[in-house]
Design a protein around this motif. Sequence first.
Motif, PDB file in Angstrom:
ATOM      1  N   LEU A 213       0.830  -1.202   0.000  1.00 59.36           N
ATOM      2  CA  LEU A 213       0.000   0.000   0.000  1.00 59.36           C
ATOM      3  C   LEU A 213       0.868   1.256   0.000  1.00 59.36           C
ATOM      4  N   LEU A 214       1.885   1.277   0.848  1.00 52.81           N
ATOM      5  CA  LEU A 214       2.791   2.427   0.879  1.00 52.81           C
ATOM      6  C   LEU A 214       3.459   2.628  -0.478  1.00 52.81           C
ATOM      7  N   LYS A 215       3.801   1.527  -1.128  1.00 45.90           N
ATOM      8  CA  LYS A 215       4.411   1.619  -2.459  1.00 45.90           C
ATOM      9  C   LYS A 215       3.447   2.265  -3.451  1.00 45.90           C
ATOM     10  N   THR A 216       2.167   1.868  -3.419  1.00 46.19           N
ATOM     11  CA  THR A 216       1.205   2.464  -4.348  1.00 46.19           C
ATOM     12  C   THR A 216       0.954   3.924  -4.019  1.00 46.19           C
ATOM     13  N   TYR A 217       1.189   4.329  -2.777  1.00 50.73           N
ATOM     14  CA  TYR A 217       1.052   5.730  -2.396  1.00 50.73           C
ATOM     15  C   TYR A 217       2.252   6.570  -2.818  1.00 50.73           C
ATOM     16  N   GLY A 218       3.283   5.925  -3.333  1.00 57.18           N
ATOM     17  CA  GLY A 218       4.445   6.663  -3.817  1.00 57.18           C
ATOM     18  C   GLY A 218       5.537   6.872  -2.789  1.00 57.18           C
ATOM     19  N   ILE A 219       5.469   6.182  -1.658  1.00 58.90           N
ATOM     20  CA  ILE A 219       6.530   6.313  -0.655  1.00 58.90           C
ATOM     21  C   ILE A 219       7.782   5.631  -1.189  1.00 58.90           C
ATOM     22  N   ARG A 220       8.889   6.350  -1.238  1.00 60.52           N
ATOM     23  CA  ARG A 220      10.093   5.832  -1.877  1.00 60.52           C
ATOM     24  C   ARG A 220      11.035   5.116  -0.913  1.00 60.52           C
ATOM     25  N   ASN A 221      10.910   5.359   0.389  1.00 58.35           N
ATOM     26  CA  ASN A 221      11.833   4.766   1.355  1.00 58.35           C
ATOM     27  C   ASN A 221      11.043   3.943   2.371  1.00 58.35           C
ATOM     28  N   ILE A 222      10.984   2.640   2.139  1.00 58.47           N
ATOM     29  CA  ILE A 222      10.201   1.741   2.991  1.00 58.47           C
ATOM     30  C   ILE A 222      11.151   0.704   3.588  1.00 58.47           C
ATOM     31  N   VAL A 223      11.237   0.678   4.903  1.00 52.98           N
ATOM     32  CA  VAL A 223      12.094  -0.279   5.603  1.00 52.98           C
ATOM     33  C   VAL A 223      11.217  -1.364   6.216  1.00 52.98           C
ATOM     34  N   ALA A 224      11.508  -2.614   5.889  1.00 46.72           N
ATOM     35  CA  ALA A 224      10.772  -3.745   6.448  1.00 46.72           C
ATOM     36  C   ALA A 224      11.628  -4.435   7.504  1.00 46.72           C
ATOM     37  N   VAL A 225      11.005  -4.761   8.640  1.00 51.57           N
ATOM     38  CA  VAL A 225      11.716  -5.396   9.754  1.00 51.57           C
ATOM     39  C   VAL A 225      10.992  -6.688  10.125  1.00 51.57           C
ATOM     40  N   ASP A 226      11.746  -7.782  10.209  1.00 50.46           N
ATOM     41  CA  ASP A 226      11.178  -9.071  10.581  1.00 50.46           C
ATOM     42  C   ASP A 226      12.325  -9.979  11.003  1.00 50.46           C
ATOM     43  N   ALA A 227      11.986 -11.184  11.450  1.00 51.11           N
ATOM     44  CA  ALA A 227      13.011 -12.153  11.845  1.00 51.11           C
ATOM     45  C   ALA A 227      13.112 -13.312  10.873  1.00 51.11           C
ATOM     46  N   LYS A 228      12.360 -13.282   9.768  1.00 50.01           N
ATOM     47  CA  LYS A 228      12.371 -14.363   8.793  1.00 50.01           C
ATOM     48  C   LYS A 228      12.809 -13.834   7.430  1.00 50.01           C
ATOM     49  N   ALA A 229      13.868 -14.428   6.892  1.00 46.70           N
ATOM     50  CA  ALA A 229      14.436 -13.962   5.631  1.00 46.70           C
ATOM     51  C   ALA A 229      13.444 -14.057   4.479  1.00 46.70           C
ATOM     52  N   ALA A 230      12.649 -15.136   4.438  1.00 54.07           N
ATOM     53  CA  ALA A 230      11.706 -15.311   3.325  1.00 54.07           C
ATOM     54  C   ALA A 230      10.660 -14.209   3.319  1.00 54.07           C
ATOM     55  N   ARG A 231      10.215 -13.805   4.488  1.00 55.36           N
ATOM     56  CA  ARG A 231       9.220 -12.735   4.560  1.00 55.36           C
ATOM     57  C   ARG A 231       9.823 -11.394   4.161  1.00 55.36           C
ATOM     58  N   LEU A 232      11.066 -11.185   4.526  1.00 63.37           N
ATOM     59  CA  LEU A 232      11.728  -9.944   4.124  1.00 63.37           C
ATOM     60  C   LEU A 232      11.960  -9.910   2.618  1.00 63.37           C
ATOM     61  N   GLU A 233      12.229 -11.063   2.021  1.00 65.72           N
ATOM     62  CA  GLU A 233      12.377 -11.115   0.572  1.00 65.72           C
ATOM     63  C   GLU A 233      11.053 -10.771  -0.112  1.00 65.72           C
ATOM     64  N   MET A 234       9.946 -11.256   0.438  1.00 69.14           N
ATOM     65  CA  MET A 234       8.639 -10.890  -0.110  1.00 69.14           C
ATOM     66  C   MET A 234       8.388  -9.397   0.062  1.00 69.14           C
ATOM     67  N   ALA A 235       8.825  -8.842   1.177  1.00 72.08           N
ATOM     68  CA  ALA A 235       8.672  -7.399   1.389  1.00 72.08           C
ATOM     69  C   ALA A 235       9.400  -6.620   0.301  1.00 72.08           C
ATOM     70  N   ARG A 236      10.567  -7.074  -0.084  1.00 68.64           N
ATOM     71  CA  ARG A 236      11.296  -6.404  -1.181  1.00 68.64           C
ATOM     72  C   ARG A 236      10.494  -6.464  -2.487  1.00 68.64           C
ATOM     73  N   LYS A 237       9.898  -7.622  -2.771  1.00 66.51           N
ATOM     74  CA  LYS A 237       9.126  -7.759  -4.001  1.00 66.51           C
ATOM     75  C   LYS A 237       7.916  -6.832  -4.010  1.00 66.51           C
ATOM     76  N   LEU A 238       7.390  -6.535  -2.817  1.00 69.21           N
ATOM     77  CA  LEU A 238       6.198  -5.700  -2.721  1.00 69.21           C
ATOM     78  C   LEU A 238       6.526  -4.211  -2.577  1.00 69.21           C
ATOM     79  N   GLY A 239       7.815  -3.865  -2.499  1.00 67.05           N
ATOM     80  CA  GLY A 239       8.148  -2.444  -2.506  1.00 67.05           C
ATOM     81  C   GLY A 239       9.105  -1.957  -1.446  1.00 67.05           C
ATOM     82  N   ALA A 240       9.527  -2.812  -0.513  1.00 67.71           N
ATOM     83  CA  ALA A 240      10.482  -2.363   0.503  1.00 67.71           C
ATOM     84  C   ALA A 240      11.819  -2.051  -0.153  1.00 67.71           C
TER      85      ALA A 240
END
Length: 383
Positions: A213-240
């Motif tokens: 959602l933040l990506k569709t709003y045009g936010i250019r700097n999105i930091v994702a924080v989690d303890a699972k690498a696979a979830r963080l990789e998905m976050a990158r695909k979605l705009g982190a």
Amino acid sequence: MSEESTIPTAEPVIPAEGRVAVLTEPKHIDVRTLPLPKIGDDEVLVRVEGCGICGTDQSEYRADPFGFAPIVLGHEATGEVVKLGKNVTADYSGKPLKVGDKIVTGLRPCGHCAICRRRADMIHLCENGEIHGLMPGEDHFFNGWYSDYMKCNPGAVIFNVNDMPDRDLRILIEPAAVIVHAVEEAKKIYDFKHGSHVLVQGCGPIGLLLVALLKTYGIRNIVAVDAKAARLEMARKLGATAVVNVADYDSVDAAADAVREATEGLGAEMGFQCTGSPAAAAALFKYIRRGGSYCEVGFFTNTGDATYNPHLDVCQKEIKLTGSWTYQAGDWLEAQEFLKEAKDRGLPVMDLVTNVFPLDQINEAMEYALSMQGLKIEVVPEL
């Protein structure tokens, strides 16, 4: 008009019975076959197509913290209208509603409490409202979406979503409404800019939808924080644009240093907490810069107290804090538009649905969801 278009649509065949998945006690769901309910003039019968497993469903399955059992759970769902009461002609937004339409359902405020009477902008905080899938007792067994058929009660908030043909996308509307509402609440304490540094803590389905959602709003700097690498990789695909795996650090302070490194050395300007973990909620204060803002999204059940330092974490930083609870009806309309735009942009939001189980295997589905091996786990009547 073509000859084909003049042929009346056949009424669907509705069986006399349907299955419901009844949570009878913690860690046990009993799939039963029961007579379908009669449909009154203000009610709707829906053939269920699928329902996601929410964190609230997991909490109820694991320990029944609300004391709801026996109950048929399930609210992140979609289905097809098979019978309409004569008084139901349109959905919440005024769009015509007919047999054969695909729908989703939101919350149903009571309409008579102080909030409903005095604060139309806060009806999601109605203490007497209903959500299909969170109504306990045998009288409501067909009011939950973990079933073959689901009855929408009088006054139910229904949305016609025929313009969204993908079942998995429709199932994501309810959690998407949660994050749309969270951002609307966050706007009250933070003025989002394209160059804002926004942090999303917790990359389960809610956090990942928030990243998109933040990506569709045009936010250019999105930091994702989690303890699972696979979830963080998905976050990158979605705009982190940056990720921090807290499992790589031996302390909250060390993880906070990594966050500052990703945010011009200062920390996030806006942070969303989506984990439901008290320890994570406390840690988020460390990730936010002075003058920053904090939105709590992740606690829909009571998982305990969080500890923070009023001087170092709040006062000295002059942090602004808000909470977000469920959604308003209008958030569902915005959620639909967000998901359609995300798909059109090529953001893989439907990849959040990682596993699908048949209704007869709902206990296995719940256990799999609790294992955190997948992301959004879906239950369908039949595979």
